[in-house]
Design a protein around this motif. Structure first.
Motif, PDB file in Angstrom:
ATOM      1  N   GLN A  61       0.630  -1.602   0.233  1.00 44.95           N
ATOM      2  CA  GLN A  61       0.594  -0.061  -0.201  1.00 44.95           C
ATOM      3  C   GLN A  61       1.154   1.764   0.116  1.00 44.95           C
ATOM      4  N   ALA A  62       0.204   2.141  -0.837  1.00 42.95           N
ATOM      5  CA  ALA A  62       1.304   3.383  -1.239  1.00 42.95           C
ATOM      6  C   ALA A  62       0.412   4.176  -0.086  1.00 42.95           C
ATOM      7  N   ASN A  63       1.457   5.261   1.218  1.00 39.61           N
ATOM      8  CA  ASN A  63       1.441   5.742   2.122  1.00 39.61           C
ATOM      9  C   ASN A  63       1.498   7.159   1.618  1.00 39.61           C
ATOM     10  N   ARG A  64       0.364   7.990   1.076  1.00 42.63           N
ATOM     11  CA  ARG A  64       0.066   9.333   0.090  1.00 42.63           C
ATOM     12  C   ARG A  64       1.069  10.591   1.423  1.00 42.63           C
ATOM     13  N   THR A  65       2.303  10.601   0.880  1.00 45.20           N
ATOM     14  CA  THR A  65       2.537  12.330   1.359  1.00 45.20           C
ATOM     15  C   THR A  65       3.233  12.872   0.859  1.00 45.20           C
ATOM     16  N   ASP A  69       4.815   8.733  -2.828  1.00 43.42           N
ATOM     17  CA  ASP A  69       4.423   7.540  -2.001  1.00 43.42           C
ATOM     18  C   ASP A  69       4.959   7.137  -1.574  1.00 43.42           C
ATOM     19  N   ILE A  70       4.972   6.804  -0.692  1.00 39.09           N
ATOM     20  CA  ILE A  70       6.228   5.869   0.519  1.00 39.09           C
ATOM     21  C   ILE A  70       5.559   4.428   0.987  1.00 39.09           C
ATOM     22  N   VAL A  71       5.947   3.177  -0.214  1.00 38.12           N
ATOM     23  CA  VAL A  71       5.336   1.796   0.471  1.00 38.12           C
ATOM     24  C   VAL A  71       5.093   1.113   0.980  1.00 38.12           C
ATOM     25  N   ALA A  72       4.556   1.197   1.827  1.00 36.61           N
ATOM     26  CA  ALA A  72       5.127  -0.481   2.855  1.00 36.61           C
ATOM     27  C   ALA A  72       5.183  -1.536   2.792  1.00 36.61           C
ATOM     28  N   PRO A  73       6.171  -2.260   3.056  1.00 35.12           N
ATOM     29  CA  PRO A  73       6.913  -3.535   2.683  1.00 35.12           C
ATOM     30  C   PRO A  73       6.220  -4.183   3.383  1.00 35.12           C
ATOM     31  N   ASN A  74       6.271  -5.949   3.287  1.00 31.87           N
ATOM     32  CA  ASN A  74       6.090  -7.030   3.290  1.00 31.87           C
ATOM     33  C   ASN A  74       6.913  -6.862   4.874  1.00 31.87           C
ATOM     34  N   ILE A  75       5.619  -7.359   6.071  1.00 32.67           N
ATOM     35  CA  ILE A  75       6.263  -7.604   7.306  1.00 32.67           C
ATOM     36  C   ILE A  75       5.878  -9.216   7.774  1.00 32.67           C
ATOM     37  N   SER A  76       5.413  -9.546   6.735  1.00 38.60           N
ATOM     38  CA  SER A  76       5.154 -11.277   7.297  1.00 38.60           C
ATOM     39  C   SER A  76       6.253 -11.822   8.010  1.00 38.60           C
ATOM     40  N   SER A  77       6.500 -13.408   7.957  1.00 38.97           N
ATOM     41  CA  SER A  77       7.521 -14.266   8.381  1.00 38.97           C
ATOM     42  C   SER A  77       8.334 -14.579   7.165  1.00 38.97           C
ATOM     43  N   GLU A 143       6.466   0.017  -5.698  1.00 42.91           N
ATOM     44  CA  GLU A 143       7.490   0.776  -4.659  1.00 42.91           C
ATOM     45  C   GLU A 143       7.995   2.031  -4.519  1.00 42.91           C
ATOM     46  N   THR A 144       8.087   2.236  -3.732  1.00 47.38           N
ATOM     47  CA  THR A 144       8.592   3.923  -2.935  1.00 47.38           C
ATOM     48  C   THR A 144       9.346   4.298  -4.320  1.00 47.38           C
ATOM     49  N   ASP A 145       9.176   5.510  -4.881  1.00 50.27           N
ATOM     50  CA  ASP A 145       9.900   6.362  -5.797  1.00 50.27           C
ATOM     51  C   ASP A 145       9.917   7.417  -5.483  1.00 50.27           C
ATOM     52  N   SER A 147      11.782  11.922  -5.663  1.00 44.69           N
ATOM     53  CA  SER A 147      12.293  12.763  -5.798  1.00 44.69           C
ATOM     54  C   SER A 147      13.519  13.568  -5.584  1.00 44.69           C
ATOM     55  N   PHE A 148      14.547  13.391  -6.043  1.00 45.64           N
ATOM     56  CA  PHE A 148      15.833  14.548  -5.203  1.00 45.64           C
ATOM     57  C   PHE A 148      15.432  15.537  -4.436  1.00 45.64           C
ATOM     58  N   PRO A 149      15.216  15.391  -3.493  1.00 42.60           N
ATOM     59  CA  PRO A 149      16.851  15.437  -2.653  1.00 42.60           C
ATOM     60  C   PRO A 149      15.447  14.549  -1.369  1.00 42.60           C
ATOM     61  N   PHE A 150      14.256  14.049  -1.956  1.00 47.16           N
ATOM     62  CA  PHE A 150      14.063  13.312  -0.579  1.00 47.16           C
ATOM     63  C   PHE A 150      14.156  11.574  -0.497  1.00 47.16           C
ATOM     64  N   ASN A 151      14.810  11.336  -2.378  1.00 52.37           N
ATOM     65  CA  ASN A 151      14.953   9.875  -2.485  1.00 52.37           C
ATOM     66  C   ASN A 151      16.928   9.704  -1.289  1.00 52.37           C
ATOM     67  N   VAL A 152      16.543  10.368  -0.910  1.00 54.40           N
ATOM     68  CA  VAL A 152      18.679  10.285  -0.526  1.00 54.40           C
ATOM     69  C   VAL A 152      17.703   9.962   1.412  1.00 54.40           C
ATOM     70  N   ARG A 153      18.299   8.727   1.647  1.00 53.26           N
ATOM     71  CA  ARG A 153      17.640   8.580   3.107  1.00 53.26           C
ATOM     72  C   ARG A 153      18.459   8.980   4.048  1.00 53.26           C
ATOM     73  N   LEU A 154      19.853   9.104   3.394  1.00 45.92           N
ATOM     74  CA  LEU A 154      20.437   9.498   4.917  1.00 45.92           C
ATOM     75  C   LEU A 154      20.185  10.733   5.375  1.00 45.92           C
ATOM     76  N   SER A 155      19.499  11.655   4.372  1.00 44.39           N
ATOM     77  CA  SER A 155      18.861  12.957   5.154  1.00 44.39           C
ATOM     78  C   SER A 155      17.788  12.330   5.823  1.00 44.39           C
ATOM     79  N   MET A 156      17.031  11.186   6.628  1.00 37.85           N
ATOM     80  CA  MET A 156      16.850  11.449   7.640  1.00 37.85           C
ATOM     81  C   MET A 156      17.298  11.568   9.151  1.00 37.85           C
ATOM     82  N   THR A 157      18.332  11.283   9.220  1.00 33.99           N
ATOM     83  CA  THR A 157      19.828  11.253   9.887  1.00 33.99           C
ATOM     84  C   THR A 157      19.986  13.302  10.263  1.00 33.99           C
ATOM     85  N   VAL A 158      19.569  13.887   9.771  1.00 30.03           N
ATOM     86  CA  VAL A 158      19.486  15.534   9.992  1.00 30.03           C
ATOM     87  C   VAL A 158      17.698  15.405  10.280  1.00 30.03           C
TER      88      VAL A 158
END
Ligand code: HEC
Ligand code: HEC
Ligand code: HEC
Length: 491
Positions: A61-65, A69-77, A143-145, A147-158
């Motif tokens: 499922q895509a989370n609209r932000t 869109d940020i897609v929630a992954p499979n978290i089954s076992s 899949e989550t897609d 654009s720049f700069p939001f696709n740089v996951r490292l920016s989440m540290t800030v």
């Protein structure tokens, strides 16, 4: 060589034993899994991680932000596609720090800013439960897609450094209120919907639970304010709402709240629901000056409860019901007037006086919080989408009118319902307002809007600095070799 292998294996074994003894309390596995099921329901992991076809924990499922869109992954076992190979500390890091194994930073569309406060023993039980759910051996299609700069996951540290602070609850809560605070803030993450976001999309705690837009919907003010919030609800009405998605004939849970009740809140124990109610009553009041009359007026529920019961029992809507109930559309004098539109499309279930049929669960529009709210968003959203989930009581649903009514007709009906049944002295919703609400667009902060430009400008500046640096360095070197070679030339 052999010895090395041996010691490595021994380390793994001892490490494994150590982690399993530190991880697992004396609780029998079965009991731990059962407790974990409750935690999974209270934290509502399934709300986002359910597959588009309804497969639990399959993801997709895509989370609209506002970032995309940020897609929630499979978290089954599933070991390959899900979290079957996670250790307890992997899950703990996801929930506390928003970091997946391998160091991948997650976006806060996964509500780790709320889950970060979960207790160790709850995470442990949740872990045991998630490892026990059936494996779904496929990757989500979407899949989550970003654009720049939001696709740089490292920016989440800030982002984390700035936004990962927690709300400081009011002092002096008693045990029940404190339990409520724990559920509201760290398990059921009520604030991810009900607390507005600041410019950086972090929670704006000055407006804690003060109401926020959620795509087409609006998660209302649920602070203790009497007029704008839930101050006038009784504890029992709040607990009933969380269980049944319905309170005192006056409020229904539609949209994302309907989903939260359906997947999660109806399964809480009554003690936990009452704890939530007690805590909400202790949350500092925020008042909305646009809300002139109380959103919730318990007095209005009383005459409703005494209404003659059951006019229509049908659970699915057919337009010929109108005929059966004497509301012939050709009897309506002006079918295209706001009143005529209401009579044709709404009155069969909500009655022409708007009183609904409370005993058979057709909501009353008179007294209804959605109709009385100064914010017309949920009224428009419910007319477009209808209501597709019940809580713990089976009852009729409401059809959506998207595609059946045009924007002007929705606006006319909404204005009619608000002034006729919602105590608004006037209501001026226009066609364009309906189109805008239907688009689900959210105003984004200047910072977010200009982030791509700023980021590219940043990249350009860095490039210029590098080029400039190299140029100066080469020039200096050139000059130095020039001056160094000069004396030689003279001698
Ligand atoms: C509001 C929606 C939402 C809820 C509720 C939610 N998640 Fe997530 N979760 C997401 C999204 C979206 C992502 C992907 C984030 C990303 O790509 O950065 C995610 C990512 C994850 C991941 C990372 C998987 C990986 O290895 O990449 C795990 C594990 C996870 N969630 C577990 C949970 C658990 C356990 C719960 C309940 C306690 C939960 N989620 C509740 C939306 C949600
Ligand atoms: C996924 C988003 C979401 C979550 C999570 C959520 N809510 Fe809501 N809530 C909403 C929306 C949207 C509405 C409006 C529903 C409607 O009008 O039918 C709402 C309505 C309500 C109302 C009724 C307000 C009124 O004036 O009618 C209460 C009370 C409430 N929520 C409490 C809570 C509590 C307590 C929690 C956590 C235990 C919670 N909500 C979690 C989105 C959410
Ligand atoms: C087929 C019957 C039916 C029709 C037609 C219908 N509704 Fe409803 N409506 C319902 C039911 C049933 C509920 C309560 C659902 C529940 O209990 O969760 C409801 C709930 C509502 C609510 C409360 C939502 C909330 O968030 O509190 C509003 C407002 C509403 N309807 C407005 C309308 C309007 C306006 C129309 C006409 C455009 C309409 N309805 C047509 C059956 C209907």
């Amino acid at each position: 060589m052999r010895l090395q292998y041996f010691s490595a294996a021994a380390c793994l074994l001892i490490g494994g034993l150590a982690s399993s003894t530190t991880a697992l309390s004396d609780e029998p596995q079965e009991q731990l899994v059962e407790r974990g099921r409750y935690i999974a329901q209270a934290t509502d992991c399934i709300a986002c991680h359910i597959g588009p076809d309804g497969t639990p924990y399959a993801g997709g499922q895509a989370n609209r932000t506002p970032l995309g869109d940020i897609v929630a992954p499979n978290i089954s076992s599933s070991e390959e596609y899900g979290i079957g190979s996670y250790s307890l500390s992997d899950l703990t890091r996801v929930l506390r720090e928003g970091k997946a194994p391998g160091g991948k930073h997650l976006y806060p569309a996964m509500p780790y800013p709320s889950y970060q406060g979960m207790m160790d023993e709850d995470i442990e039980a949740l872990y045991a439960y998630l490892q026990s759910v059936p494996a779904v051996d496929r990757a989500p299609e979407a899949e989550t897609d970003l654009s720049f700069p939001f696709n740089v996951r490292l920016s989440m540290t800030v982002w984390n450094a700035i936004n990962l602070g927690e709300y400081a609850p009011p002092e002096g809560l008693d045990d029940r209120e404190a339990r409520g605070q724990y559920i509201v803030d760290h398990m059921a993450h009520c604030g991810t919907c009900h607390t507005p976001r600041d410019d950086m999309m972090g929670s704006d705690y000055d407006q804690y639970l003060g109401g926020a837009q959620l795509g087409r919907w609006y998660a209302p003010n649920i602070t203790s304010d009497d007029t704008s919030g839930i101050g006038a609800w009784s504890h029992q009405q709040l607990a009933d709402y969380l269980k049944h998605g319905q309170a005192g004939y006056l409020a229904q849970a539609a949209g994302p709240m309907g989903e939260a009740v359906h997947h999660s809140l109806q399964y809480l124990t009554e003690d936990d629901r009452m704890a939530i109610a007690a805590y909400l009553k202790a949350v500092p009041a925020i008042s909305d000056e646009k809300q002139q009359h109380a959103v919730f007026d318990p007095e209005l529920g009383v005459p409703l409860a005494q209404l003659e019961p059951v006019v229509i029992k049908a659970t699915d809507y057919r337009s010929d019901e109108l005929e059966e109930n004497g509301l012939k559309s050709n009897d309506i004098e002006e079918p295209s007037s706001p009143e005529g539109l209401y009579a044709q499309h709404c009155a069969a279930c909500h009655r022409d006086d708007g009183m609904g049929q409370p005993d058979s669960h057709y909501a009353s529009l008179k007294g209804n919080t959605t109709v009385r709210s100064a914010n017309p968003r949920n009224l428009i959203a419910v007319v477009l989408e209808g209501i597709s989930y019940n809580g713990a009581t089976p009852r009729p649903l409401m059809p959506g009118f998207e595609g059946k009514l045009d924007d002007q007709e929705v606006a006319d009906i909404a204005n009619f319902v608000r002034t006729e049944f919602g105590e608004h002295s006037s209501s001026n919703i226009e066609e364009d307002d309906v189109a805008y609400i239907a688009s689900g667009k959210q105003p984004t902060s200047t910072l977010i809007r200009f982030a791509p430009v700023l980021a590219w400008a940043g990249v350009l500046i860095i490039l210029l600095l590098i080029v400039g640096g190299i140029w100066t360095w080469r020039r200096r070197r050139h000059q130095r070799s020039h001056t160094e070679s000069r004396p030689e030339a003279h001698s």
